[in-house]
Design an enzyme around this catalytic site. Sequence first.
Site, mmCIF file in Angstrom:
data_model
loop_
_atom_site.group_PDB
_atom_site.id
_atom_site.type_symbol
_atom_site.label_atom_id
_atom_site.label_comp_id
_atom_site.label_asym_id
_atom_site.label_seq_id
_atom_site.Cartn_x
_atom_site.Cartn_y
_atom_site.Cartn_z
ATOM 1 N N GLN A 1 7.355 25.046 74.731
ATOM 2 C CA GLN A 1 6.975 23.789 75.370
ATOM 3 C C GLN A 1 6.236 22.898 74.374
ATOM 4 O OE1 GLN A 1 4.818 26.349 78.303
ATOM 5 N NE2 GLN A 1 5.635 24.919 79.793
ATOM 6 N N ASN A 2 5.957 23.450 73.189
ATOM 7 C CA ASN A 2 5.154 22.714 72.212
ATOM 8 C C ASN A 2 6.010 21.726 71.424
ATOM 9 O OD1 ASN A 2 3.090 24.296 73.087
ATOM 10 N ND2 ASN A 2 3.184 25.725 71.371
ATOM 11 N N HIS B 1 10.569 20.402 74.948
ATOM 12 C CA HIS B 1 9.967 19.061 75.025
ATOM 13 C C HIS B 1 10.151 18.269 73.743
ATOM 14 C CE1 HIS B 1 7.184 20.784 78.389
ATOM 15 N NE2 HIS B 1 8.368 20.458 78.837
ATOM 16 N N CYS C 1 15.122 0.832 64.467
ATOM 17 C CA CYS C 1 16.254 1.747 64.294
ATOM 18 C C CYS C 1 17.222 1.148 63.275
ATOM 19 C CB CYS C 1 16.943 1.912 65.648
ATOM 20 S SG CYS C 1 18.574 2.691 65.576
ATOM 21 N N GLY D 1 0.510 32.026 75.737
ATOM 22 C CA GLY D 1 -0.301 30.812 75.692
ATOM 23 C C GLY D 1 0.150 29.737 76.655
#
Length: 232
Positions: free
Chosen positions: A91-92, A109, A135, A175
């Site tokens: 998720q980090n 994520h 961009c 964690g």
Amino acid sequence: MLGSARRIVVLTGAGISVASGLRPFRGPGGVWTDNPEAERESAAPDLPQHPERIWKLFGPMRREVVQARPNAAHLALARLEERSEVTLVTQNVDGLHLAAGSRNLLELHGSLLRSRCSACELPAFEDPHGEMRPCPACGALLRPDIVLFGEELPYLVSRAAFRACWDCDLFLAVGTSGNVAPASRLVREAQANGARTALVNLEPLEPPNPFFDQEFLGRAEELLPRLLEGAR
Ligand SMILES: [Zn+2]
């Protein structure tokens, strides 16, 4: 703790990166905890339409993440890949698993170290030192390649994470409380499909999560090398 596990899914959250000097977003000592205005802003439904506001919130964090180094927990998981079939789901957004050498990695994520276009389909690219700029393909502003609150998870990444959970014999969360979707669904899927499930976390979950069979309490950077490499 590996026992006879052949296929392992590991899910990691903010707790694994604390020893690398990165604070979690929420909770005690969290990035947002003493800055409620930033927390509100990070959850604003119109944030994705305003790249300049995304940069204001996450640009400083990108600079912190660039400085961070993997700790013993990230390294133990990278070494595990050499001996077992591991799918590492994180998720980090700090890129530390890649830096540690993990290859079979699903970043649910996204990553703060990549940028993508806020408007067109330009593929995300490595951009650890990049700042706000247009961009090269369409001229709209680039943005960090992270999933904002309320945005969809990248479909292929989350599908691969679920598939791995249907087919693993050990599911290990590190964690993370496992209480928030999709983490909560991943552990449920793994257990429903017969996997043993375990949690490595600094503190016991409150309320307890019945989908974990085992709980190991302590610092990930101390526990993981021991649990994964101690007795084989
Ligand atoms: Zn573009």
